[in-house]
Design a protein around this motif. Structure first.
Motif, PDB file in Angstrom:
ATOM      1  N   ARG A  29       1.880 -18.294  10.716  1.00 39.84           N
ATOM      2  CA  ARG A  29       2.091 -18.153   9.272  1.00 39.84           C
ATOM      3  C   ARG A  29       1.433 -16.876   8.734  1.00 39.84           C
ATOM      4  O   ARG A  29       2.029 -16.131   7.948  1.00 39.84           O
ATOM      5  N   PHE A  30       0.207 -16.604   9.167  1.00 38.98           N
ATOM      6  CA  PHE A  30      -0.527 -15.469   8.612  1.00 38.98           C
ATOM      7  C   PHE A  30      -0.369 -14.190   9.448  1.00 38.98           C
ATOM      8  O   PHE A  30      -0.798 -13.122   9.013  1.00 38.98           O
ATOM      9  N   SER A  31       0.216 -14.308  10.641  1.00 38.74           N
ATOM     10  CA  SER A  31       0.528 -13.107  11.427  1.00 38.74           C
ATOM     11  C   SER A  31       1.911 -12.579  11.112  1.00 38.74           C
ATOM     12  O   SER A  31       2.235 -11.434  11.451  1.00 38.74           O
ATOM     13  N   ASN A  32       2.721 -13.403  10.465  1.00 37.54           N
ATOM     14  CA  ASN A  32       4.123 -13.059  10.244  1.00 37.54           C
ATOM     15  C   ASN A  32       4.281 -12.163   9.020  1.00 37.54           C
ATOM     16  O   ASN A  32       4.997 -12.478   8.077  1.00 37.54           O
ATOM     17  N   SER A  33       3.572 -11.040   9.040  1.00 38.52           N
ATOM     18  CA  SER A  33       3.689 -10.073   7.947  1.00 38.52           C
ATOM     19  C   SER A  33       4.871  -9.149   8.206  1.00 38.52           C
ATOM     20  O   SER A  33       5.279  -8.946   9.350  1.00 38.52           O
ATOM     21  N   ASN A  34       5.425  -8.602   7.155  1.00 37.62           N
ATOM     22  CA  ASN A  34       6.631  -7.778   7.268  1.00 37.62           C
ATOM     23  C   ASN A  34       6.507  -6.626   6.286  1.00 37.62           C
ATOM     24  O   ASN A  34       6.510  -6.830   5.069  1.00 37.62           O
ATOM     25  N   TYR A  35       6.370  -5.388   6.803  1.00 36.83           N
ATOM     26  CA  TYR A  35       6.163  -4.258   5.899  1.00 36.83           C
ATOM     27  C   TYR A  35       7.342  -4.012   4.969  1.00 36.83           C
ATOM     28  O   TYR A  35       7.202  -3.359   3.939  1.00 36.83           O
ATOM     29  N   SER A  36       8.514  -4.573   5.288  1.00 39.93           N
ATOM     30  CA  SER A  36       9.657  -4.426   4.383  1.00 39.93           C
ATOM     31  C   SER A  36       9.404  -5.097   3.040  1.00 39.93           C
ATOM     32  O   SER A  36       9.909  -4.667   2.002  1.00 39.93           O
ATOM     33  N   PHE A  37       8.611  -6.200   3.039  1.00 38.10           N
ATOM     34  CA  PHE A  37       8.284  -6.883   1.790  1.00 38.10           C
ATOM     35  C   PHE A  37       7.620  -5.933   0.800  1.00 38.10           C
ATOM     36  O   PHE A  37       7.835  -6.013  -0.404  1.00 38.10           O
ATOM     37  N   ALA A  60       2.813   4.536   4.372  1.00 35.12           N
ATOM     38  CA  ALA A  60       1.393   4.219   4.522  1.00 35.12           C
ATOM     39  C   ALA A  60       1.197   2.982   5.387  1.00 35.12           C
ATOM     40  O   ALA A  60       0.179   2.859   6.078  1.00 35.12           O
ATOM     41  N   VAL A  61       2.157   2.068   5.390  1.00 40.60           N
ATOM     42  CA  VAL A  61       2.072   0.841   6.182  1.00 40.60           C
ATOM     43  C   VAL A  61       2.917   0.936   7.444  1.00 40.60           C
ATOM     44  O   VAL A  61       2.469   0.576   8.535  1.00 40.60           O
ATOM     45  N   SER A  62       4.148   1.418   7.339  1.00 45.49           N
ATOM     46  CA  SER A  62       5.065   1.400   8.485  1.00 45.49           C
ATOM     47  C   SER A  62       4.755   2.490   9.500  1.00 45.49           C
ATOM     48  O   SER A  62       4.740   2.237  10.707  1.00 45.49           O
ATOM     49  N   ASN A  63       4.510   3.727   9.056  1.00 43.47           N
ATOM     50  CA  ASN A  63       4.172   4.842   9.927  1.00 43.47           C
ATOM     51  C   ASN A  63       3.577   5.954   9.069  1.00 43.47           C
ATOM     52  O   ASN A  63       4.306   6.702   8.413  1.00 43.47           O
ATOM     53  N   PRO A  64       2.235   6.086   9.062  1.00 40.32           N
ATOM     54  CA  PRO A  64       1.604   7.062   8.155  1.00 40.32           C
ATOM     55  C   PRO A  64       2.003   8.507   8.431  1.00 40.32           C
ATOM     56  O   PRO A  64       1.779   9.376   7.578  1.00 40.32           O
ATOM     57  N   ALA A  65       2.612   8.788   9.589  1.00 40.58           N
ATOM     58  CA  ALA A  65       3.099  10.143   9.838  1.00 40.58           C
ATOM     59  C   ALA A  65       4.127  10.561   8.799  1.00 40.58           C
ATOM     60  O   ALA A  65       4.263  11.746   8.488  1.00 40.58           O
ATOM     61  N   GLY A  66       4.856   9.596   8.242  1.00 38.37           N
ATOM     62  CA  GLY A  66       5.867   9.898   7.242  1.00 38.37           C
ATOM     63  C   GLY A  66       5.308  10.500   5.978  1.00 38.37           C
ATOM     64  O   GLY A  66       6.037  11.137   5.197  1.00 38.37           O
ATOM     65  N   LEU A  67       3.987  10.348   5.732  1.00 38.41           N
ATOM     66  CA  LEU A  67       3.371  10.955   4.554  1.00 38.41           C
ATOM     67  C   LEU A  67       3.336  12.479   4.668  1.00 38.41           C
ATOM     68  O   LEU A  67       3.222  13.168   3.662  1.00 38.41           O
ATOM     69  N   GLY A  68       3.448  12.977   5.889  1.00 42.80           N
ATOM     70  CA  GLY A  68       3.453  14.416   6.080  1.00 42.80           C
ATOM     71  C   GLY A  68       4.697  15.109   5.556  1.00 42.80           C
ATOM     72  O   GLY A  68       4.733  16.339   5.443  1.00 42.80           O
ATOM     73  N   PHE A  69       5.717  14.334   5.214  1.00 42.73           N
ATOM     74  CA  PHE A  69       6.957  14.906   4.681  1.00 42.73           C
ATOM     75  C   PHE A  69       6.830  15.300   3.209  1.00 42.73           C
ATOM     76  O   PHE A  69       7.655  16.045   2.699  1.00 42.73           O
ATOM     77  N   PHE A  70       5.849  14.754   2.502  1.00 43.78           N
ATOM     78  CA  PHE A  70       5.736  15.015   1.059  1.00 43.78           C
ATOM     79  C   PHE A  70       5.420  16.477   0.791  1.00 43.78           C
ATOM     80  O   PHE A  70       4.602  17.096   1.478  1.00 43.78           O
ATOM     81  N   ARG A 143       2.810  -5.564  -0.603  1.00 42.67           N
ATOM     82  CA  ARG A 143       2.964  -6.974  -0.245  1.00 42.67           C
ATOM     83  C   ARG A 143       3.375  -7.091   1.217  1.00 42.67           C
ATOM     84  O   ARG A 143       4.356  -6.481   1.654  1.00 42.67           O
ATOM     85  N   ASN A 144       2.646  -7.892   1.979  1.00 41.69           N
ATOM     86  CA  ASN A 144       2.999  -8.158   3.378  1.00 41.69           C
ATOM     87  C   ASN A 144       3.793  -9.440   3.555  1.00 41.69           C
ATOM     88  O   ASN A 144       4.572  -9.567   4.501  1.00 41.69           O
ATOM     89  N   ASN A 145       3.564 -10.403   2.684  1.00 47.49           N
ATOM     90  CA  ASN A 145       4.271 -11.674   2.806  1.00 47.49           C
ATOM     91  C   ASN A 145       4.133 -12.448   1.503  1.00 47.49           C
ATOM     92  O   ASN A 145       3.252 -12.169   0.690  1.00 47.49           O
ATOM     93  N   ARG A 221       2.366 -22.052  -2.164  1.00 52.38           N
ATOM     94  CA  ARG A 221       2.136 -20.930  -3.058  1.00 52.38           C
ATOM     95  C   ARG A 221       1.233 -19.926  -2.356  1.00 52.38           C
ATOM     96  O   ARG A 221       0.491 -20.256  -1.447  1.00 52.38           O
ATOM     97  N   GLY A 222       1.272 -18.688  -2.824  1.00 54.40           N
ATOM     98  CA  GLY A 222       0.343 -17.707  -2.303  1.00 54.40           C
ATOM     99  C   GLY A 222       1.008 -16.400  -1.916  1.00 54.40           C
ATOM    100  O   GLY A 222       2.234 -16.239  -2.005  1.00 54.40           O
ATOM    101  N   SER A 223       0.194 -15.463  -1.469  1.00 56.66           N
ATOM    102  CA  SER A 223       0.686 -14.144  -1.113  1.00 56.66           C
ATOM    103  C   SER A 223      -0.262 -13.489  -0.126  1.00 56.66           C
ATOM    104  O   SER A 223      -1.414 -13.909   0.041  1.00 56.66           O
ATOM    105  N   HIS A 224       0.235 -12.465   0.509  1.00 57.24           N
ATOM    106  CA  HIS A 224      -0.546 -11.655   1.445  1.00 57.24           C
ATOM    107  C   HIS A 224      -0.312 -10.194   1.062  1.00 57.24           C
ATOM    108  O   HIS A 224       0.800  -9.682   1.199  1.00 57.24           O
ATOM    109  N   TYR A 225      -1.346  -9.552   0.545  1.00 56.67           N
ATOM    110  CA  TYR A 225      -1.265  -8.149   0.138  1.00 56.67           C
ATOM    111  C   TYR A 225      -2.171  -7.295   1.018  1.00 56.67           C
ATOM    112  O   TYR A 225      -3.100  -7.801   1.666  1.00 56.67           O
TER     113      TYR A 225
END
Length: 513
Positions: A29-37, A60-70, A143-145, A221-225
């Motif tokens: 339940r708590f490992s099932n995070s999804n960066y798409s959320f 910043a969550v999926s692949n921080p290398a992508g921040l280099g494009f800014f 939000r992760n979940n 109820r609840g959230s994972h941030y």
């Protein structure tokens, strides 16, 4: 519905109403995070396929290398609204098949923020001749979940009652050795010990002899941030690299209300007992930390290839739970027993409900790491196609506690869970300042031999971008199943299977500066 599948899941996930002792479920339940959320509407619309893409705060969550494009700084805000529909089918799993008893539908909305944050750009400028172009720092909350879910079911069980499960659990144990739920039913005179001439308990008998209508309502109820701080750099517009840290913030609450009523015996009401009601609640609050890093390489102008690694999250969890049980007996119903040579008679209609103490535990959870690979093909200035593969081995999750033994839960984690490969694909079409997007994702069930918890996402979206601001919209339709049992019994198992459909609508507002 396949009987083999249900039997498999009940073997591992069958749990009683007093279910807070099975922590291996938390590992999923708590490992099932999804960066798409927690992505922007742009990335949600392309199915979350973003490991080889950049220029978005979601990196910043999926692949921080992508921040280099800014090449500009940006502020981003993404409010979201979830529309969650649950259709639950209840029935009895018998040796000769599934005997359906009824279905119920539930609906819930949940407003939240997928992400909010800023990216501060430190590039050296477009006219710099240095190979190293600089980089960007992202600070965001994503939000992760989400755990918001309502389920309920009701049906007649002509084969058993939760009291039969409690008799199995009680066995020939002494009263002081009974589980919390078994002791609660003893306190309410639903079961009573039967002893031999020496006073040794041989088994427990029940005053419940009929077959009830069963009803259960489960509210989650609840959230994972995750609070992110990540940096990404740019070398010669060909190689991008980055790393970051995430602080996990998790809260989860589950309320279960289980009832049995209208007990039938030989076709008529069992007059003495009107109903049994069990309420239990569990609250979990957790915090933790993880790290991630990644790289993106552009071998040719139209192609980028990305790789990312996210370390395990190291959580500390604080848990509180309690159990209440009440038996509703007809007025005048009594029970007489001999205590110290004297007969004592109890008026069952006037006894107070059983209320447990507040159980407080602390435990640590190490979630599995994640490895992602992605590629993006750019079609001139008309758009792109992107695809990701993400590898997660849920059998690597681990629990630890000084308050209780986690050995059996860790054994189940290793035996039941397996590695999965999450697949995400999507694309964007550009014309002038407008964008059209679509995507698809499939996140397999990590339970061996099962596809019950498999999640599929279909997404659509559009956007409008200028040099000063941008506005993106996404709609993601997600479907999965969830299974619950009120108690576990050796035959004629009651089971409730829910089809869960969640439509998420997100809007991202962005300002460049």
């Amino acid at each position: 519905m396949k009987n083999k599948l249900i039997i498999l899941l009940l073997s591992f996930f069958g749990y009683s109403v007093m279910s807070n002792a099975q922590y291996y479920q938390d590992a999923f339940r708590f490992s099932n995070s999804n960066y798409s959320f927690g992505s922007t509407a742009r990335m949600q619309a392309i199915g979350g396929a973003q490991i080889a893409l950049g220029g978005d705060i979601s990196s910043a969550v999926s692949n921080p290398a992508g921040l280099g494009f800014f090449n500009k700084s940006v502020f981003v805000l993404t409010p979201s609204l979830d529309f969650i529909n649950t259709d639950t089918e209840y029935g009895i799993l018998r040796d000769d098949g599934f005997e359906r008893q009824g279905s119920e539908e539930n609906f819930r909305n949940n407003f939240n923020f997928a992400n909010i944050g800023t990216v501060i750009n430190f590039n050296k400028g477009r006219f710099s001749e240095d190979k190293f172009k600089g980089g960007s720092l992202a600070i965001s909350l994503s939000r992760n979940n989400t755990f918001h879910l309502n389920r309920s079911y009701q049906g007649e069980n002509g084969y058993n009652s939760i009291v039969d499960n409690i008799l199995q659990d009680a066995g020939a144990q002494g009263i002081d050795d009974l589980s919390e739920l078994s002791y609660a039913t003893f306190d309410q005179f639903l079961i009573t010990p039967v002893a031999d001439g020496g006073g040794n308990i041989q088994f427990y008998d029940a005053f419940v002899g009929g077959f009830p209508i069963q009803r259960e309502t489960i509210k989650e109820r609840g959230s994972h941030y995750q609070l992110n701080m990540a940096w990404g750099g740019n070398y010669d517009d060909k190689f991008y690299f980055g790393g970051g840290m995430g602080v996990q913030i998790l809260n989860y609450k589950q309320e279960r209300a289980y009832e049995e009523f209208d007990f039938l015996q030989g076709g008529s009401d069992l007059d003495s007992l009107n109903a049994i009601r069990i309420d239990d609640e569990i609250n979990v609050r957790g915090s933790g930390v993880n790290f991630n890093f990644g790289a993106i390489f552009r071998p040719i102008e139209i192609l980028t290839i990305g790789a990312s690694y996210t370390s395990p999250s190291f959580f500390t969890m604080d848990e509180e739970s309690y159990l209440d049980l009440a038996a509703d007996w007809d007025a005048g119903t009594t029970y007489t027993e001999t205590v110290d040579g004297e007969e004592v008679t109890y008026d069952l209609a006037t006894i107070d409900p059983y209320q447990s103490s507040l159980f407080v535990n602390q435990y640590r959870l190490r979630t599995p790491s994640k490895v992602g690979l992605g590629a993006a093909l750019f079609i001139g200035k008309d758009g792109f196609l992107s695809g990701d593969l993400e590898f997660v081995d849920y059998a690597k999750a681990n629990l630890n506690s000084e308050d209780f033994s986690t050995a059996s839960d860790n054994d189940i984690i290793e035996d039941v869970y397996e590695s999965v490969m999450n697949i995400r694909v999507g694309g964007e079409y550009r014309f002038d300042n407008f964008r059209l997007r679509a995507g698809y994702a499939i996140l397999p069930d990590p339970v061996k031999g099962s596809n019950l918890n498999e999640r599929t996402n279909v997404s659509l979206g559009f956007g409008y971008r200028t040099s000063d601001y941008f506005l993106d919209f996404a709609m993601v339709s997600s479907s999965r199943q969830h299974q619950a049992v009120p108690y576990f019994i050796t035959s004629d198992q009651p089971v409730a299977t829910s089809d869960i459909n969640n439509t998420t609508v997100s809007v991202t507002f962005g300002l460049n500066f």
